[in-house]
Write an enzyme that holds these catalytic residues in place. Structure first.
Site, PDB file in Angstrom:
ATOM      1  N   ARG A 164     -39.305 -51.162 -48.725  1.00 23.06           N
ATOM      2  CA  ARG A 164     -38.200 -51.012 -47.896  1.00 23.06           C
ATOM      3  C   ARG A 164     -36.680 -50.724 -48.879  1.00 23.06           C
ATOM      4  O   ARG A 164     -35.876 -51.316 -48.520  1.00 23.06           O
ATOM      5  CB  ARG A 164     -37.795 -52.046 -46.970  1.00 23.06           C
ATOM      6  N   SER A 238     -37.662 -53.005 -36.897  1.00 27.57           N
ATOM      7  CA  SER A 238     -37.736 -54.321 -37.496  1.00 27.57           C
ATOM      8  C   SER A 238     -36.528 -54.971 -37.841  1.00 27.57           C
ATOM      9  O   SER A 238     -35.869 -53.985 -38.845  1.00 27.57           O
ATOM     10  CB  SER A 238     -38.630 -54.456 -38.595  1.00 27.57           C
ATOM     11  N   GLU A 334     -33.467 -56.575 -42.535  1.00 34.10           N
ATOM     12  CA  GLU A 334     -33.626 -55.234 -43.046  1.00 34.10           C
ATOM     13  C   GLU A 334     -32.562 -54.222 -42.491  1.00 34.10           C
ATOM     14  O   GLU A 334     -32.347 -53.337 -43.320  1.00 34.10           O
ATOM     15  CB  GLU A 334     -34.986 -54.755 -42.458  1.00 34.10           C
TER      16      GLU A 334
HETATM   17  N1  EPU Z   1     -47.428 -60.028 -35.455  1.00 37.27           N
HETATM   18  C1  EPU Z   1     -47.561 -61.116 -34.568  1.00 37.27           C
HETATM   19  N2  EPU Z   1     -46.446 -61.272 -33.644  1.00 37.27           N
HETATM   20  C2  EPU Z   1     -45.398 -60.363 -33.480  1.00 37.27           C
HETATM   21  C3  EPU Z   1     -45.712 -59.277 -34.193  1.00 37.27           C
HETATM   22  C4  EPU Z   1     -46.519 -59.159 -35.254  1.00 37.27           C
HETATM   23  O1  EPU Z   1     -48.551 -62.119 -34.583  1.00 37.27           O
HETATM   24  O2  EPU Z   1     -44.703 -60.750 -32.606  1.00 37.27           O
HETATM   25  C5  EPU Z   1     -48.745 -60.015 -35.964  1.00 37.27           C
HETATM   26  C6  EPU Z   1     -49.447 -58.729 -35.978  1.00 37.27           C
HETATM   27  O3  EPU Z   1     -50.425 -59.389 -34.714  1.00 37.27           O
HETATM   28  C7  EPU Z   1     -49.968 -58.411 -37.179  1.00 37.27           C
HETATM   29  C8  EPU Z   1     -49.000 -58.577 -37.910  1.00 37.27           C
HETATM   30  O4  EPU Z   1     -48.216 -59.448 -37.580  1.00 37.27           O
HETATM   31  O5  EPU Z   1     -51.238 -58.999 -37.433  1.00 37.27           O
HETATM   32  C9  EPU Z   1     -48.129 -57.161 -38.497  1.00 37.27           C
HETATM   33  O6  EPU Z   1     -47.871 -56.750 -37.202  1.00 37.27           O
HETATM   34  P1  EPU Z   1     -47.668 -55.036 -37.069  1.00 37.27           P
HETATM   35  O7  EPU Z   1     -48.686 -54.164 -37.513  1.00 37.27           O
HETATM   36  O8  EPU Z   1     -46.678 -54.942 -35.648  1.00 37.27           O
HETATM   37  O9  EPU Z   1     -46.390 -54.794 -38.078  1.00 37.27           O
HETATM   38  P2  EPU Z   1     -45.146 -55.529 -38.795  1.00 37.27           P
HETATM   39  O10 EPU Z   1     -45.592 -55.849 -40.358  1.00 37.27           O
HETATM   40  O11 EPU Z   1     -44.617 -56.344 -37.969  1.00 37.27           O
HETATM   41  C10 EPU Z   1     -44.259 -53.425 -40.146  1.00 37.27           C
HETATM   42  C11 EPU Z   1     -43.040 -52.534 -40.448  1.00 37.27           C
HETATM   43  C12 EPU Z   1     -42.866 -51.604 -39.166  1.00 37.27           C
HETATM   44  C13 EPU Z   1     -44.020 -50.700 -38.924  1.00 37.27           C
HETATM   45  C14 EPU Z   1     -45.309 -51.573 -38.692  1.00 37.27           C
HETATM   46  C15 EPU Z   1     -46.361 -50.595 -38.460  1.00 37.27           C
HETATM   47  C16 EPU Z   1     -41.585 -53.993 -41.447  1.00 37.27           C
HETATM   48  C17 EPU Z   1     -40.437 -54.854 -41.599  1.00 37.27           C
HETATM   49  N3  EPU Z   1     -41.906 -53.617 -40.294  1.00 37.27           N
HETATM   50  O12 EPU Z   1     -44.125 -54.031 -38.989  1.00 37.27           O
HETATM   51  O13 EPU Z   1     -41.697 -50.949 -39.346  1.00 37.27           O
HETATM   52  O14 EPU Z   1     -43.806 -49.774 -37.770  1.00 37.27           O
HETATM   53  O15 EPU Z   1     -45.371 -52.225 -39.850  1.00 37.27           O
HETATM   54  O16 EPU Z   1     -46.986 -50.201 -39.672  1.00 37.27           O
HETATM   55  O17 EPU Z   1     -42.134 -53.838 -42.733  1.00 37.27           O
HETATM   56  C18 EPU Z   1     -39.289 -50.804 -39.164  1.00 37.27           C
HETATM   57  O18 EPU Z   1     -39.296 -51.061 -40.372  1.00 37.27           O
HETATM   58  O19 EPU Z   1     -38.333 -50.769 -38.179  1.00 37.27           O
HETATM   59  C19 EPU Z   1     -40.713 -50.796 -38.168  1.00 37.27           C
HETATM   60  C20 EPU Z   1     -40.848 -50.864 -36.907  1.00 37.27           C
END
Ligand code: EPU
Length: 338
Positions: A164, A238, A334
């Site tokens: 990012r 995010s 972010e």
């Molecule tokens: N999780 C939780 N609770 C929540 C959210 C997530 O326990 O409320 C856990 C999930 O179960 C999983 C882990 O956290 O084990 C990761 O969650 P997720 O796959 O939803 O991805 P993320 O790391 O929360 C990132 C990006 C997203 C992108 C997703 C999918 C960042 C800041 N965010 O989210 O990007 O869509 O991966 O690749 O890196 C964005 O930047 O606006 C965005 C939505």
């Protein structure tokens, strides 16, 4: 014809749907419009802020300056022996560009389906999702330099991409306006379904050998089911970055919280899932005043209607404080705060 509007509401121009005003506002449809705008006295006397889709910004007050909205359109492709180079205007809506690529069987961006925002914003924060980052397909971009009023080219190496991050958010912040981006895509798909939810989604559809359209459709479906649609519930995706910490810091966290969701990074650090940390602190789906976290993804802050930017910002402070006191980890925003 370039128009500079005065005292306009920014509500339609930010995905959080925050109702603030800008003193001046100009929409740019071409590099010539940009050059014309920068001949105007106004640009020397006013603060400037560039927006694409307005999907990564939180306005906490009226913008006392000039907002420049980039709407430069156009997509063209060039096919060589090994690659397909696709150049898109900075103002193309990101997902329209992804759809164009999927329809033309240009592989590489299908995992990035349905990310809000515009093509021009995509390199700035090196957008990423479902195992792919913009940098994996980035060839070059052109950008207007505010100081010299000239358009320059940036190669991959020039951009200093990180998680990012890029030079446009770092050392060159506020100095350039991206006008187009060229992507290096391929006619041979390297299907990447390593991100768990994609495999599961394809499996449930009975698809064994997915093509890029299948992957794009699966990713879109997952996003729609997990993330709020900004056209009905204001949000900026995010709100925080996933924190990246040193291994010795991680040792402390995991000792107290053995089930902490984490991933190793290429540079030997540990990335924690901020959504998980926030959920553990009890914030998931919480509504506080007009704001809150999304019920299916705690990393996303939402405007339930009528929220002010300061309300969302103070809510984000509460989340940062509580994650810090529970896990000893500092979340970084972010989203750009203005
Ligand atoms: N999780 C939780 N609770 C929540 C959210 C997530 O326990 O409320 C856990 C999930 O179960 C999983 C882990 O956290 O084990 C990761 O969650 P997720 O796959 O939803 O991805 P993320 O790391 O929360 C990132 C990006 C997203 C992108 C997703 C999918 C960042 C800041 N965010 O989210 O990007 O869509 O991966 O690749 O890196 C964005 O930047 O606006 C965005 C939505």
């Amino acid at each position: 014809m370039l128009q500079i509007q005065e005292n306009i509401s920014l509500k339609p121009y930010n995905s959080f749907g925050i109702d603030v005003k800008a003193t001046y506002f100009a929409e740019i449809f071409s590099e010539d419009d940009l050059k014309e705008l920068f001949q105007h006295d106004l640009v020397n006397s006013q603060k400037l802020f560039i927006i694409g889709g307005g999907s990564n910004v939180l306005f906490t007050q009226d913008y006392n300056g000039l907002i420049i909205k980039i709407s430069i359109k156009g997509i063209k492709s060039e096919i060589t022996n090994d690659n397909i180079f696709v150049t898109a205007g900075a103002g193309e809506v990101w997902n329209d560009f992804v759809n164009y690529c999927v329809e033309h069987h240009f592989a590489g961006v299908e995992n990035l389906s349905l990310i809000p925002g515009t093509v021009g914003a995509s390199p700035i924060q090196n957008i990423g999702a479902y195992g792919v980052e913009l940098k994996d397909v980035f060839e070059s971009c052109t950008a207007f330099e505010i100081k010299t009023r000239e358009v320059k080219m940036f190669t991959y190496a020039d951009c200093h991409f990180g998680y990012r991050e890029s030079i446009f958010k770092g050392a060159l912040k506020g100095q350039y306006i991206i006008t187009s981006v060229t992507f290096r895509l391929s006619s041979e798909a390297k299907i990447n379904t390593s991100y768990g939810a994609i495999e599961a989604e394809l499996h449930s559809r009975g698809i064994e050998n997915p093509n890029i359209a299948d992957v794009s459709s699966a990713v879109s479906h997952i996003r729609v089911s997990k993330l709020p649609d900004p056209s009905t519930i204001g949000n900026a995706g995010s709100f925080f970055k996933n924190p990246v910490i040193e291994k010795y810091e991680f040792a402390d966290v995991v000792a107290k919280h053995p089930d902490v969701v984490h991933y190793p990074t290429a540079d030997d650090k540990i990335k924690l899932a901020a959504g998980w940390l926030i959920e553990q602190c009890g914030w998931k789906g919480k509504i506080v005043g007009h704001t809150g976290t999304w019920k299916n993804q705690a990393l996303v802050l939402v405007n339930h209607g009528g929220a002010t930017g300061t309300e969302v910002f103070s809510f984000s402070e509460q989340i940062i404080d509580s994650v810090k006191s529970t896990f000893g980890v500092t979340l970084e925003r972010e989203v750009n705060i203005l």
